[in-house]
Motif scaffolding. Structure first.
Motif, PDB file in Angstrom:
ATOM      1  N   ARG A  40      69.468  11.365 -42.121  1.00  0.00           N
ATOM      2  CA  ARG A  40      68.013  11.412 -42.137  1.00  0.00           C
ATOM      3  C   ARG A  40      67.377  10.438 -41.161  1.00  0.00           C
ATOM      4  N   LEU A  41      68.191   9.761 -40.358  1.00  0.00           N
ATOM      5  CA  LEU A  41      67.644   8.732 -39.484  1.00  0.00           C
ATOM      6  C   LEU A  41      66.696   9.316 -38.453  1.00  0.00           C
ATOM      7  N   LEU A  42      67.050  10.455 -37.851  1.00  0.00           N
ATOM      8  CA  LEU A  42      66.177  11.046 -36.840  1.00  0.00           C
ATOM      9  C   LEU A  42      64.805  11.372 -37.439  1.00  0.00           C
ATOM     10  N   GLU A  43      64.793  11.971 -38.614  1.00  0.00           N
ATOM     11  CA  GLU A  43      63.524  12.293 -39.274  1.00  0.00           C
ATOM     12  C   GLU A  43      62.722  11.028 -39.545  1.00  0.00           C
ATOM     13  N   GLY A  44      63.401   9.986 -40.018  1.00  0.00           N
ATOM     14  CA  GLY A  44      62.712   8.735 -40.306  1.00  0.00           C
ATOM     15  C   GLY A  44      62.170   8.068 -39.055  1.00  0.00           C
ATOM     16  N   LEU A  45      62.934   8.133 -37.957  1.00  0.00           N
ATOM     17  CA  LEU A  45      62.452   7.562 -36.702  1.00  0.00           C
ATOM     18  C   LEU A  45      61.200   8.287 -36.222  1.00  0.00           C
ATOM     19  N   GLY A  46      61.152   9.598 -36.456  1.00  0.00           N
ATOM     20  CA  GLY A  46      59.957  10.340 -36.095  1.00  0.00           C
ATOM     21  C   GLY A  46      58.741   9.849 -36.856  1.00  0.00           C
ATOM     22  N   GLU A  47      58.927   9.544 -38.151  1.00  0.00           N
ATOM     23  CA  GLU A  47      57.818   9.015 -38.952  1.00  0.00           C
ATOM     24  C   GLU A  47      57.415   7.623 -38.471  1.00  0.00           C
ATOM     25  N   GLU A  48      58.406   6.803 -38.108  1.00  0.00           N
ATOM     26  CA  GLU A  48      58.104   5.478 -37.581  1.00  0.00           C
ATOM     27  C   GLU A  48      57.321   5.581 -36.285  1.00  0.00           C
ATOM     28  N   SER A  49      57.737   6.499 -35.411  1.00  0.00           N
ATOM     29  CA  SER A  49      57.049   6.682 -34.138  1.00  0.00           C
ATOM     30  C   SER A  49      55.608   7.114 -34.349  1.00  0.00           C
ATOM     31  N   LYS A  50      55.395   7.995 -35.339  1.00  0.00           N
ATOM     32  CA  LYS A  50      54.038   8.449 -35.655  1.00  0.00           C
ATOM     33  C   LYS A  50      53.197   7.265 -36.146  1.00  0.00           C
ATOM     34  N   ALA A  51      53.784   6.425 -37.000  1.00  0.00           N
ATOM     35  CA  ALA A  51      53.057   5.265 -37.518  1.00  0.00           C
ATOM     36  C   ALA A  51      52.760   4.263 -36.410  1.00  0.00           C
ATOM     37  N   LEU A  52      53.727   4.067 -35.511  1.00  0.00           N
ATOM     38  CA  LEU A  52      53.520   3.155 -34.389  1.00  0.00           C
ATOM     39  C   LEU A  52      52.362   3.624 -33.521  1.00  0.00           C
ATOM     40  N   GLY A  53      52.186   4.936 -33.404  1.00  0.00           N
ATOM     41  CA  GLY A  53      51.099   5.476 -32.604  1.00  0.00           C
ATOM     42  C   GLY A  53      49.730   5.064 -33.097  1.00  0.00           C
ATOM     43  N   GLY A  54      49.640   4.616 -34.340  1.00  0.00           N
ATOM     44  CA  GLY A  54      48.361   4.151 -34.873  1.00  0.00           C
ATOM     45  C   GLY A  54      47.986   2.752 -34.423  1.00  0.00           C
ATOM     46  N   VAL A  55      48.977   2.004 -33.897  1.00  0.00           N
ATOM     47  CA  VAL A  55      48.702   0.615 -33.490  1.00  0.00           C
ATOM     48  C   VAL A  55      49.140   0.318 -32.061  1.00  0.00           C
ATOM     49  N   TYR A  56      49.762   1.257 -31.388  1.00  0.00           N
ATOM     50  CA  TYR A  56      50.236   1.061 -30.020  1.00  0.00           C
ATOM     51  C   TYR A  56      49.944   2.312 -29.214  1.00  0.00           C
ATOM     52  N   PRO A  57      49.355   2.215 -28.003  1.00  0.00           N
ATOM     53  CA  PRO A  57      48.962   0.977 -27.328  1.00  0.00           C
ATOM     54  C   PRO A  57      47.940   0.176 -28.144  1.00  0.00           C
ATOM     55  N   ALA A  58      48.051  -1.133 -28.027  1.00  0.00           N
ATOM     56  CA  ALA A  58      47.240  -2.038 -28.828  1.00  0.00           C
ATOM     57  C   ALA A  58      45.829  -2.164 -28.262  1.00  0.00           C
ATOM     58  N   PRO A  59      44.876  -2.586 -29.100  1.00  0.00           N
ATOM     59  CA  PRO A  59      43.518  -2.839 -28.604  1.00  0.00           C
ATOM     60  C   PRO A  59      43.502  -3.918 -27.533  1.00  0.00           C
ATOM     61  N   ASP A  60      42.439  -3.942 -26.752  1.00  0.00           N
ATOM     62  CA  ASP A  60      42.348  -4.896 -25.635  1.00  0.00           C
ATOM     63  C   ASP A  60      42.496  -6.338 -26.109  1.00  0.00           C
ATOM     64  N   ALA A  61      41.922  -6.658 -27.267  1.00  0.00           N
ATOM     65  CA  ALA A  61      42.007  -8.032 -27.760  1.00  0.00           C
ATOM     66  C   ALA A  61      43.449  -8.442 -28.028  1.00  0.00           C
ATOM     67  N   VAL A  62      44.241  -7.511 -28.556  1.00  0.00           N
ATOM     68  CA  VAL A  62      45.654  -7.801 -28.819  1.00  0.00           C
ATOM     69  C   VAL A  62      46.415  -7.942 -27.508  1.00  0.00           C
ATOM     70  N   VAL A  63      46.125  -7.062 -26.565  1.00  0.00           N
ATOM     71  CA  VAL A  63      46.784  -7.131 -25.256  1.00  0.00           C
ATOM     72  C   VAL A  63      46.499  -8.475 -24.594  1.00  0.00           C
ATOM     73  N   GLU A  64      45.265  -8.939 -24.688  1.00  0.00           N
ATOM     74  CA  GLU A  64      44.922 -10.236 -24.091  1.00  0.00           C
ATOM     75  C   GLU A  64      45.648 -11.367 -24.794  1.00  0.00           C
ATOM     76  N   ARG A  65      45.846 -11.227 -26.119  1.00  0.00           N
ATOM     77  CA  ARG A  65      46.596 -12.245 -26.852  1.00  0.00           C
ATOM     78  C   ARG A  65      48.043 -12.303 -26.374  1.00  0.00           C
ATOM     79  N   ILE A  66      48.636 -11.125 -26.148  1.00  0.00           N
ATOM     80  CA  ILE A  66      50.016 -11.080 -25.651  1.00  0.00           C
ATOM     81  C   ILE A  66      50.072 -11.637 -24.231  1.00  0.00           C
TER      82      ILE A  66
END
Length: 303
Positions: free
Chosen positions: A252-278
């Motif tokens: 089930r790892l491939l299916e789970g990675l797909g869900e992780e990728s979808k969740a990551l899409g909600g926070v990455y690319p990051a907002p400008d303020a976060v990018v400036e912090r990095i």
């Protein structure tokens, strides 16, 4: 023992003579064991070079009948792998442009990113894979180690973390899928949301690693175990991995990675303020040897 290192291209010849030539990896094969040393100065960062070379190595070694066990280790005593290049936060398109080969599985991999594909390829290798850990491994470095079958660490000299929440995102290279089966939901959330460094002794207690061993015993222990496994018939290794995998998450790892990728899409690319912090963290010394020794404090100072 064959120890081959050159400059980034793998030469194809007879299978029993086929070397692995890379810029950021050293590969030595002896008695069925491939010792893969990560050597990507100054801090063993998962940058374009190392990610692409690991993809290439994993694709090639899958078909290498000489190799029954793979031991992944670092040439740097302070850093196993620091993390994925923070430059991918500043210019997300460079991450998307990484070499993106099929992971060698039968599923639809279109929804997962290049780092997740590397983790998936490692996780599904037919060989037994062992991480020999010393130094710091954060983010993608920890995900790399968790993709392997076993992890052994030098006590007092190894620290693990998933610091992505300190950077304004969440893990995107497999940690959300690989941590819970090892340590349970509550501890996985502690690791991911807390973003702190954990020592090897705590990691052993959590189930994150197999054992925390005295540093002077680590090489002999892992070497003996690797040779013992490599001496087994290939059919035994295949059967054991298949049987244990049926009781774990591999199907089930491939299916789970797909869900992780979808969740990551909600926070990455990051907002400008976060990018400036990095950007500020990088300017303050992140991804230098001194800065990486206490990356968490460096990131906190930029909040």
């Amino acid at each position: 023992m064959t120890d081959v290192r050159a400059c980034g291209q793998r030469f194809h010849g007879e299978k029993d003579e086929m070397p692995y030539d890379y810029a950021g990896l050293r590969v030595a094969i002896d008695a069925g064991v491939a010792h893969v040393t990560l050597d990507n100065p100054p801090v063993n960062m998962l940058d374009t070079t190392l990610i692409n070379e690991l993809h290439d190595f994993v694709g090639a070694v899958r078909e290498d009948e000489r190799v029954r066990v793979i031991v992944l280790q670092s040439a740097d005593p302070d850093f196993f792998v620091v993390h994925v290049d923070l430059g991918f936060m500043l210019t997300p398109e460079t991450f998307a442009e990484l070499a993106n080969p099929a992971a060698g599985t039968d599923g639809d991999e279109s929804l997962i990113n290049p780092m997740q594909k590397l983790v998936l390829r490692l996780h599904t290798l037919p060989q037994v894979t062992i991480a020999k850990l010393a130094g710091r491994l954060r983010g993608g470095g920890n995900e790399l180690a968790m993709a392997l079958d076993m992890r052994f660490a030098a006590a007092g000299r190894t620290w693990l973390a998933q610091p992505e929440t300190r950077m304004g995102i969440i893990p995107g290279g497999g940690a959300t899928q690989l941590l819970p089966p090892l340590m349970g939901r509550a501890r996985a959330l502690e690791v991911i949301l807390g973003g702190n460094l954990f020592d090897a002794e705590t990691a052993e207690r959590y189930g994150w690693i197999n054992r925390a061993l005295p540093a002077e015993e680590l090489d002999d222990f892992v070497g003996t175990l690797a040779r013992r496994i490599a001496a087994l018939r290939p059919e035994q290794i295949t059967a054991a991995k298949a049987a244990v995998g049926a009781a774990a998450i591999s199907g089930r790892l491939l299916e789970g990675l797909g869900e992780e990728s979808k969740a990551l899409g909600g926070v990455y690319p990051a907002p400008d303020a976060v990018v400036e912090r990095i950007r500020a963290a990088v300017a303050a010394g992140a991804q230098t040897r001194e800065g990486e020794l206490d990356l968490e404090a460096s990131l906190d100072r930029t909040v």
